[in-house]
Design an enzyme around this catalytic site. Structure first.
Site, PDB file in Angstrom:
ATOM      1  N   GLU A 164       0.820  -1.209   0.000  1.00 24.97           N
ATOM      2  CA  GLU A 164       0.000   0.000   0.000  1.00 24.97           C
ATOM      3  C   GLU A 164       0.855   1.261   0.000  1.00 24.97           C
ATOM      4  O   GLU A 164       1.982   1.273   0.470  1.00 24.97           O
ATOM      5  CB  GLU A 164      -0.929  -0.002   1.212  1.00 24.97           C
ATOM      6  CG  GLU A 164      -1.938  -1.143   1.134  1.00 24.97           C
ATOM      7  CD  GLU A 164      -2.994  -1.094   2.228  1.00 24.97           C
ATOM      8  OE1 GLU A 164      -4.172  -1.229   1.880  1.00 24.97           O
ATOM      9  OE2 GLU A 164      -2.654  -0.927   3.410  1.00 24.97           O
TER      10      GLU A 164
ATOM     11  N   CYS B 261       3.306   8.572   1.441  1.00 22.69           N
ATOM     12  CA  CYS B 261       3.878   7.575   2.344  1.00 22.69           C
ATOM     13  C   CYS B 261       4.133   6.313   1.527  1.00 22.69           C
ATOM     14  O   CYS B 261       3.212   5.687   1.012  1.00 22.69           O
ATOM     15  CB  CYS B 261       2.898   7.332   3.492  1.00 22.69           C
ATOM     16  SG  CYS B 261       3.491   6.112   4.660  1.00 22.69           S
TER      17      CYS B 261
ATOM     18  N   CYS C  79       6.331  -7.069   6.713  1.00 23.45           N
ATOM     19  CA  CYS C  79       7.459  -6.573   7.503  1.00 23.45           C
ATOM     20  C   CYS C  79       7.922  -7.684   8.424  1.00 23.45           C
ATOM     21  O   CYS C  79       7.111  -8.472   8.906  1.00 23.45           O
ATOM     22  CB  CYS C  79       7.023  -5.353   8.323  1.00 23.45           C
ATOM     23  SG  CYS C  79       8.380  -4.522   9.176  1.00 23.45           S
TER      24      CYS C  79
ATOM     25  N   CYS D 195       6.524  -5.428  15.384  1.00 26.29           N
ATOM     26  CA  CYS D 195       6.221  -4.489  16.465  1.00 26.29           C
ATOM     27  C   CYS D 195       4.790  -4.793  16.914  1.00 26.29           C
ATOM     28  O   CYS D 195       3.900  -4.984  16.086  1.00 26.29           O
ATOM     29  CB  CYS D 195       6.341  -3.053  15.972  1.00 26.29           C
ATOM     30  SG  CYS D 195       8.012  -2.675  15.406  1.00 26.29           S
TER      31      CYS D 195
ATOM     32  N   CYS E 109       1.648  -2.821  15.607  1.00 21.02           N
ATOM     33  CA  CYS E 109       1.581  -2.489  14.178  1.00 21.02           C
ATOM     34  C   CYS E 109       0.882  -3.577  13.377  1.00 21.02           C
ATOM     35  O   CYS E 109       1.217  -4.755  13.487  1.00 21.02           O
ATOM     36  CB  CYS E 109       2.989  -2.254  13.634  1.00 21.02           C
ATOM     37  SG  CYS E 109       3.000  -1.795  11.890  1.00 21.02           S
TER      38      CYS E 109
ATOM     39  N   GLY F   4       6.873  -2.083   5.869  1.00 20.92           N
ATOM     40  CA  GLY F   4       8.247  -2.565   5.784  1.00 20.92           C
ATOM     41  C   GLY F   4       9.243  -1.735   6.552  1.00 20.92           C
ATOM     42  O   GLY F   4       8.954  -0.630   7.009  1.00 20.92           O
TER      43      GLY F   4
ATOM     44  N   SER G  26      11.475   5.314  15.180  1.00 28.31           N
ATOM     45  CA  SER G  26      10.288   4.821  15.878  1.00 28.31           C
ATOM     46  C   SER G  26      10.712   4.398  17.282  1.00 28.31           C
ATOM     47  O   SER G  26      11.114   3.270  17.499  1.00 28.31           O
ATOM     48  CB  SER G  26       9.699   3.628  15.120  1.00 28.31           C
ATOM     49  OG  SER G  26       9.231   4.056  13.865  1.00 28.31           O
ATOM     50  N   LEU G  27      10.624   5.326  18.214  1.00 27.94           N
ATOM     51  CA  LEU G  27      11.178   5.073  19.560  1.00 27.94           C
ATOM     52  C   LEU G  27      10.185   4.314  20.441  1.00 27.94           C
ATOM     53  O   LEU G  27      10.465   3.224  20.905  1.00 27.94           O
ATOM     54  CB  LEU G  27      11.570   6.412  20.194  1.00 27.94           C
ATOM     55  CG  LEU G  27      12.502   6.276  21.382  1.00 27.94           C
ATOM     56  CD1 LEU G  27      13.870   5.791  20.959  1.00 27.94           C
ATOM     57  CD2 LEU G  27      12.612   7.608  22.131  1.00 27.94           C
ATOM     58  N   HIS G  28       9.068   4.932  20.746  1.00 26.25           N
ATOM     59  CA  HIS G  28       7.913   4.300  21.390  1.00 26.25           C
ATOM     60  C   HIS G  28       8.081   3.879  22.854  1.00 26.25           C
ATOM     61  O   HIS G  28       7.097   3.572  23.524  1.00 26.25           O
ATOM     62  CB  HIS G  28       7.414   3.091  20.591  1.00 26.25           C
ATOM     63  CG  HIS G  28       7.115   3.399  19.159  1.00 26.25           C
ATOM     64  ND1 HIS G  28       6.482   4.544  18.749  1.00 26.25           N
ATOM     65  CD2 HIS G  28       7.385   2.705  18.017  1.00 26.25           C
ATOM     66  CE1 HIS G  28       6.358   4.544  17.421  1.00 26.25           C
ATOM     67  NE2 HIS G  28       6.910   3.449  16.963  1.00 26.25           N
TER      68      HIS G  28
ATOM     69  N   ASN H  20      -3.341   4.021  16.365  1.00 19.78           N
ATOM     70  CA  ASN H  20      -4.413   3.749  15.414  1.00 19.78           C
ATOM     71  C   ASN H  20      -4.833   2.293  15.539  1.00 19.78           C
ATOM     72  O   ASN H  20      -4.016   1.397  15.329  1.00 19.78           O
ATOM     73  CB  ASN H  20      -3.931   4.021  13.985  1.00 19.78           C
ATOM     74  CG  ASN H  20      -3.677   5.511  13.765  1.00 19.78           C
ATOM     75  OD1 ASN H  20      -4.553   6.337  13.998  1.00 19.78           O
ATOM     76  ND2 ASN H  20      -2.471   5.862  13.358  1.00 19.78           N
TER      77      ASN H  20
ATOM     78  N   CYS I  65      -1.017   5.601  10.234  1.00 22.88           N
ATOM     79  CA  CYS I  65       0.222   4.928  10.634  1.00 22.88           C
ATOM     80  C   CYS I  65      -0.064   3.574  11.236  1.00 22.88           C
ATOM     81  O   CYS I  65      -0.874   3.449  12.152  1.00 22.88           O
ATOM     82  CB  CYS I  65       0.960   5.733  11.699  1.00 22.88           C
ATOM     83  SG  CYS I  65       1.383   7.368  11.203  1.00 22.88           S
TER      84      CYS I  65
HETATM   85  N1  SAH Z   1       9.573   0.178   9.851  1.00 22.68           N
HETATM   86  C1  SAH Z   1       9.666   1.618   9.832  1.00 22.68           C
HETATM   87  C2  SAH Z   1       8.630   2.213   8.945  1.00 22.68           C
HETATM   88  C3  SAH Z   1       7.209   2.152   9.483  1.00 22.68           C
HETATM   89  S1  SAH Z   1       6.781   3.772   9.798  1.00 22.68           S
HETATM   90  C4  SAH Z   1       9.616   2.134  11.252  1.00 22.68           C
HETATM   91  O1  SAH Z   1       9.380   1.340  12.149  1.00 22.68           O
HETATM   92  O2  SAH Z   1       9.875   3.305  11.491  1.00 22.68           O
HETATM   93  C5  SAH Z   1       5.266   3.714  10.527  1.00 22.68           C
HETATM   94  C6  SAH Z   1       5.244   4.439  11.861  1.00 22.68           C
HETATM   95  O3  SAH Z   1       3.948   4.194  12.451  1.00 22.68           O
HETATM   96  C7  SAH Z   1       6.266   3.883  12.825  1.00 22.68           C
HETATM   97  O4  SAH Z   1       6.690   4.860  13.716  1.00 22.68           O
HETATM   98  C8  SAH Z   1       5.423   2.859  13.536  1.00 22.68           C
HETATM   99  O5  SAH Z   1       6.032   2.465  14.738  1.00 22.68           O
HETATM  100  C9  SAH Z   1       4.128   3.595  13.713  1.00 22.68           C
HETATM  101  N2  SAH Z   1       2.998   2.711  13.969  1.00 22.68           N
HETATM  102  C10 SAH Z   1       2.894   1.398  13.696  1.00 22.68           C
HETATM  103  N3  SAH Z   1       1.695   0.928  14.068  1.00 22.68           N
HETATM  104  C11 SAH Z   1       1.006   1.970  14.577  1.00 22.68           C
HETATM  105  C12 SAH Z   1      -0.316   2.119  15.088  1.00 22.68           C
HETATM  106  N4  SAH Z   1      -1.165   1.104  15.123  1.00 22.68           N
HETATM  107  N5  SAH Z   1      -0.681   3.340  15.505  1.00 22.68           N
HETATM  108  C13 SAH Z   1       0.159   4.399  15.418  1.00 22.68           C
HETATM  109  N6  SAH Z   1       1.410   4.308  14.927  1.00 22.68           N
HETATM  110  C14 SAH Z   1       1.839   3.108  14.515  1.00 22.68           C
END
Ligand code: SAH
Length: 370
Positions: free
Chosen positions: A99, A112, A119, A123, A126, A174, A228-230, A305, A348
């Site tokens: 997508e 995007c 992937c 995570c 995700c 990915g 993508s720290l989180h 999301n 995202c």
């Molecule tokens: N693999 C790369 C590219 C993905 S970017 C990465 O991890 O950075 C997509 C972004 O959305 C990342 O920061 C990911 O962690 C975040 N993301 C993934 N699932 C999400 C969700 N359900 N809600 C909000 N953000 C999310």
């Protein structure tokens, strides 16, 4: 890109680097300036029909047509959100799908782009990570997403102003740094000033933290970096972003400190998904600020999301606001990323192509019918 009709063995020109295109032209005896002309048609004009490249001699066009095609990913489905966000499910030559999302904003717009089908990172929050099938996209399939969006937005030849596609984020399906060579090749094509002409300042690559590749990305591409720290401690990040077990926080942040080109005018973005009761207390916001010391940084808070079966829920607006305030008061920008395209699962972490599932269903139906 493998996008020609079945049985068509002609080579796709899209995705060849300038050097590779020059080598192809040399091999068929074309003069060097032909490469430049062809590049202009492909990437500035967006032409897909070799026969229509009128600055090239007719016999040369015919020769090209015998040997090459100009590929585009096929649109298996296009959807538009009530907020104007558009999502395209793209199908490549081998039937695999990924997508790509266009997010319009006032006077600009962001595309995007996906780097893989599925992937490998898994995570936990995700959606893409739940998809079983994974393969790398090749350079043509990656740059092809930008070209397809230009087709769909009627933005050929590459316009100077008034564009709806000004920025590119590698934040789709990915992990781009696990497909570095193809991503780098595609980005270099996109940045070429005589073609798509997207400035490196308008390109952001987001990674979950493949540390050794962050260094290469900075040196070779110089695009903006997003991490993508989180989470602010290793045990929690190990759980949310399992890649952390391989490249823990200290190493990741060191790579950020050393990222070339990062300075106050060009900060590294730290993405932080807001998960209710998991990572969203003011104490964690303070821990985040402490981690960012010495890094030209800004923070993007991403309200979680949801997707079907997700094990988390989004933090409350109040919790997000408090978290953002702590970061802001420490002197960092702490933008809360407005969810876009949630109604079509384009936000995202919601991207997922269901070709695998569909095939399983189809197989079941076929078995039942036989
Ligand atoms: N693999 C790369 C590219 C993905 S970017 C990465 O991890 O950075 C997509 C972004 O959305 C990342 O920061 C990911 O962690 C975040 N993301 C993934 N699932 C999400 C969700 N359900 N809600 C909000 N953000 C999310």
């Amino acid at each position: 890109m493998i996008s020609a009709a079945a049985g068509d063995t002609r080579k796709d020109l899209i995705g060849l680097s300038r050097e590779e295109l020059a080598a192809e032209m040399a091999a068929i005896g074309a003069e060097p300036f032909r490469t430049r002309q062809l590049w202009h048609w492909l990437y500035h004009r967006g032409a897909t029909d070799l026969a229509a490249m009128t600055t090239l001699a007719k016999s040369f066009r015919a020769e090209l047509d015998r040997r090459y095609v100009v590929g585009r990913p096929a649109v298996a489905r296009g959807q538009q959100s009530s907020d104007g966000t558009r999502k395209w499910l793209l199908r490549f030559g081998d039937g695999q799908e990924a997508e790509c999302v266009h997010i319009p904003e006032d006077g600009r717009g962001t595309l995007c782009v996906s780097s893989q089908v599925g992937c490998t990172l898994n995570c936990r929050f995700c959606h893409t990570g739940t998809q079983l099938l994974v393969r790398n996209l090749d350079a043509g399939e990656i740059v092809g997403q930008i070209m397809l969006a230009r087709d769909q937005l009627s933005e050929w030849p590459s316009p100077q102003d008034d564009r709806q596609l000004t920025n590119i984020v590698l934040m789709g399906m990915g992990e781009p740094l696990y497909n570095y060579d193809n991503v780098a090749k595609a980005i270099k094509i996109a940045m070429d000033g005589e073609g798509l002409s997207v400035s490196k300042r308008k390109i952001t690559l987001s990674t979950a933290g493949v540390v050794p590749m962050i260094r290469r990305c900075g040196k070779e591409l110089g695009v903006n970096l997003a991490i993508s720290l989180h989470a602010t401690n290793d045990p929690l990040r190990d759980e949310l972003v399992p890649l952390n077990k391989k490249y823990p926080l200290a190493e990741l942040l060191q790579a950020c400190r050393e990222y070339p080109g990062a300075h106050n005018a060009r900060r590294i973005t730290f993405e932080y998904v807001m998960l209710n009761g998991i990572n969203d207390t003011p104490a964690e916001a303070r821990a985040l600020v402490a981690l960012l010391a010495g890094i030209p940084a800004k923070v993007n808070l991403i309200p979680f999301n949801p997707w079907p079966g997700a094990p988390y829920e989004c933090s409350s607006d109040v919790a997000i606001q408090k978290f953002s305030d702590v970061i802001f008061e420490a002197g960092y920008s702490a933008l809360v990323r407005t969810p876009r395209g949630r109604d079509i699962l384009a936000a995202c972490g919601q991207l997922k192509s269901d070709s695998v599932k569909k095939r399983a269903r189809e197989r079941t139906a076929e078995a039942a019918a036989s």
